[in-house]
Design a protein around this motif. Sequence first.
Motif, short mmCIF file in Angstrom:
data_model
loop_
_atom_site.label_atom_id
_atom_site.label_comp_id
_atom_site.label_asym_id
_atom_site.label_seq_id
_atom_site.Cartn_x
_atom_site.Cartn_y
_atom_site.Cartn_z
N MET A 1 0.83 -1.18 0.00
CA MET A 1 0.00 0.00 0.00
C MET A 1 0.88 1.26 0.00
SD MET A 1 -3.20 0.72 2.35
CE MET A 1 -4.02 2.25 2.37
N ILE A 2 1.99 1.20 0.72
CA ILE A 2 2.90 2.34 0.72
C ILE A 2 3.47 2.56 -0.67
CG2 ILE A 2 5.10 3.18 1.62
CD1 ILE A 2 4.44 1.70 4.22
N PHE A 3 3.80 1.46 -1.36
CA PHE A 3 4.31 1.57 -2.72
C PHE A 3 3.29 2.22 -3.64
CE2 PHE A 3 4.84 -0.30 -6.98
CZ PHE A 3 6.09 0.22 -7.27
N ALA A 4 2.01 1.87 -3.48
CA ALA A 4 0.95 2.45 -4.31
C ALA A 4 0.82 3.95 -4.05
CB ALA A 4 -0.37 1.74 -4.04
N VAL A 5 0.93 4.38 -2.82
CA VAL A 5 0.84 5.80 -2.50
C VAL A 5 2.02 6.56 -3.09
CG1 VAL A 5 0.88 7.47 -0.59
CG2 VAL A 5 -0.54 5.42 -0.41
N VAL A 6 3.22 6.00 -2.97
CA VAL A 6 4.40 6.64 -3.54
C VAL A 6 4.28 6.71 -5.06
CG1 VAL A 6 6.90 6.39 -3.88
CG2 VAL A 6 5.90 6.02 -1.61
N ALA A 7 3.81 5.64 -5.69
CA ALA A 7 3.65 5.63 -7.15
C ALA A 7 2.64 6.68 -7.59
CB ALA A 7 3.24 4.24 -7.61
N LEU A 8 1.54 6.82 -6.90
CA LEU A 8 0.54 7.84 -7.24
C LEU A 8 1.09 9.25 -7.06
CD1 LEU A 8 -2.74 6.31 -5.77
CD2 LEU A 8 -2.17 6.68 -8.17
N ALA A 9 1.91 9.46 -6.03
CA ALA A 9 2.51 10.77 -5.81
C ALA A 9 3.49 11.10 -6.94
CB ALA A 9 3.22 10.80 -4.46
N VAL A 10 4.27 10.13 -7.37
CA VAL A 10 5.23 10.36 -8.46
C VAL A 10 4.50 10.67 -9.76
CG1 VAL A 10 6.97 9.23 -9.90
CG2 VAL A 10 7.09 9.03 -7.42
N VAL A 11 3.46 9.92 -10.05
CA VAL A 11 2.68 10.16 -11.27
C VAL A 11 2.00 11.51 -11.20
CG1 VAL A 11 0.68 9.37 -12.60
CG2 VAL A 11 2.38 7.73 -11.82
N GLY A 12 1.46 11.85 -10.06
CA GLY A 12 0.78 13.15 -9.90
C GLY A 12 1.74 14.31 -10.04
N LEU A 13 2.93 14.22 -9.47
CA LEU A 13 3.91 15.30 -9.58
C LEU A 13 4.51 15.37 -10.98
CD1 LEU A 13 5.74 14.99 -6.16
CD2 LEU A 13 4.10 16.73 -6.86
N GLY A 14 4.66 14.22 -11.63
CA GLY A 14 5.22 14.19 -12.96
C GLY A 14 4.31 14.78 -14.02
N ASN A 15 3.00 14.71 -13.79
CA ASN A 15 2.04 15.22 -14.76
C ASN A 15 1.56 16.63 -14.45
OD1 ASN A 15 2.11 12.93 -16.32
ND2 ASN A 15 0.46 11.93 -15.19
N SER A 16 2.06 17.24 -13.40
CA SER A 16 1.60 18.58 -13.06
C SER A 16 2.24 19.61 -13.98
CB SER A 16 1.93 18.91 -11.60
OG SER A 16 3.33 18.98 -11.45
N ASN A 17 1.56 20.71 -14.24
CA ASN A 17 2.07 21.78 -15.09
C ASN A 17 2.68 22.86 -14.23
OD1 ASN A 17 1.23 20.57 -17.43
ND2 ASN A 17 -0.76 21.58 -17.42
N SER A 18 3.86 23.33 -14.59
CA SER A 18 4.47 24.46 -13.92
C SER A 18 3.91 25.72 -14.56
CB SER A 18 5.99 24.44 -14.07
OG SER A 18 6.51 23.28 -13.51
N SER A 19 3.48 26.65 -13.76
CA SER A 19 2.95 27.88 -14.34
C SER A 19 3.62 29.08 -13.70
CB SER A 19 1.43 27.97 -14.14
OG SER A 19 1.14 28.08 -12.77
N THR A 20 3.53 30.22 -14.39
CA THR A 20 4.16 31.44 -13.91
C THR A 20 3.23 32.24 -13.01
OG1 THR A 20 3.40 32.63 -15.87
CG2 THR A 20 5.57 31.59 -15.98
N GLY A 21 2.05 31.75 -12.75
CA GLY A 21 1.10 32.49 -11.95
C GLY A 21 0.13 33.27 -12.82
N GLU A 22 0.45 33.41 -14.08
CA GLU A 22 -0.43 34.12 -15.01
C GLU A 22 -1.18 33.14 -15.90
OE1 GLU A 22 2.28 36.55 -17.09
OE2 GLU A 22 2.79 37.77 -15.36
N GLY A 23 -1.06 31.86 -15.62
CA GLY A 23 -1.76 30.86 -16.39
C GLY A 23 -0.97 30.31 -17.57
#
Length: 61
Positions: A1-23
Amino acid sequence: MIFAVVALAVVGLGNSNSSTGEGSTLRPQSTVQYPIRFDHAPAAQAPQPRPTVSYPIRWER
């Protein structure tokens, strides 16, 4: 279960978009200008292609 949580966190952070605050997302700036010209190069023509073998290649019929 810990592995699944870590895997979901990695996938979630890897797919996030970096923005400048102006969209808008951050992207590298292109420094190339096309067409590329060599102003100080001599005006010689490009070499012509030459065959790599000097014998005829016979194909089966």
